[in-house]
Enzyme design. Structure first.
Site, PDB file in Angstrom:
ATOM      1  N   ARG A  30      78.028  67.769  54.297  1.00  0.00           N
ATOM      2  CA  ARG A  30      79.482  67.779  54.050  1.00  0.00           C
ATOM      3  C   ARG A  30      79.937  66.498  53.372  1.00  0.00           C
ATOM      4  O   ARG A  30      80.660  66.542  52.374  1.00  0.00           O
ATOM      5  CB  ARG A  30      80.268  67.940  55.355  1.00  0.00           C
ATOM      6  CG  ARG A  30      80.392  69.331  55.853  1.00  0.00           C
ATOM      7  CD  ARG A  30      81.191  69.378  57.122  1.00  0.00           C
ATOM      8  NE  ARG A  30      80.660  68.386  58.066  1.00  0.00           N
ATOM      9  CZ  ARG A  30      81.230  67.987  59.165  1.00  0.00           C
ATOM     10  NH1 ARG A  30      82.396  68.469  59.505  1.00  0.00           N
ATOM     11  NH2 ARG A  30      80.671  67.114  59.956  1.00  0.00           N
ATOM     12  N   ASN A  48      81.694  72.684  57.944  1.00  0.00           N
ATOM     13  CA  ASN A  48      80.590  73.370  58.611  1.00  0.00           C
ATOM     14  C   ASN A  48      81.096  74.682  59.189  1.00  0.00           C
ATOM     15  O   ASN A  48      82.230  74.752  59.668  1.00  0.00           O
ATOM     16  CB  ASN A  48      80.036  72.520  59.763  1.00  0.00           C
ATOM     17  CG  ASN A  48      79.176  71.376  59.288  1.00  0.00           C
ATOM     18  OD1 ASN A  48      78.692  71.355  58.170  1.00  0.00           O
ATOM     19  ND2 ASN A  48      78.969  70.400  60.162  1.00  0.00           N
TER      20      ASN A  48
END
Length: 102
Positions: A30, A48
């Site tokens: 991320r 996520n």
């Protein structure tokens, strides 16, 4: 669409919804995606998913969105990518920046 004088890239604005599968959580995927998107001047988000995938939406110049998608196939060094699914859509202009969401 026209070209920018400095870069020669097309000015067409695009939107991509990206799902990345594989070992992509717990490996800085991320944060690395956000870094790359910000470097490219894109807007949107990355997060996520509960099933272990990473999801992102990116808007910006088509060449730059394609660059991010290409990068998603590699990801950060510890990631092991098994698939990158992309759906193209119409840009909404709803984002002010690129950020990590939860």
């Amino acid at each position: 669409m026209g070209e920018t004088a400095e870069t020669g890239e097309t000015a067409e604005i695009s939107r991509a919804h990206i799902i990345v599968k594989g070992m992509v959580q717990g490996v800085f995927y991320r944060s690395s995606t956000a870094e790359r998107a910000i470097m490219l001047g894109l807007r949107g988000w990355v997060k996520n998913l509960r099933n272990g995938d990473v999801e992102a939406v990116a808007e910006g110049g088509k060449d730059k969105v394609e660059n991010l998608i290409e990068w998603c196939h590699e990801g950060p060094p510890l990631a092991k990518i098994s698939a990158v699914n992309v759906e193209w859509g119409k840009p909404t202009g709803e984002f002010d920046a690129f950020e990590i969401t939860y």
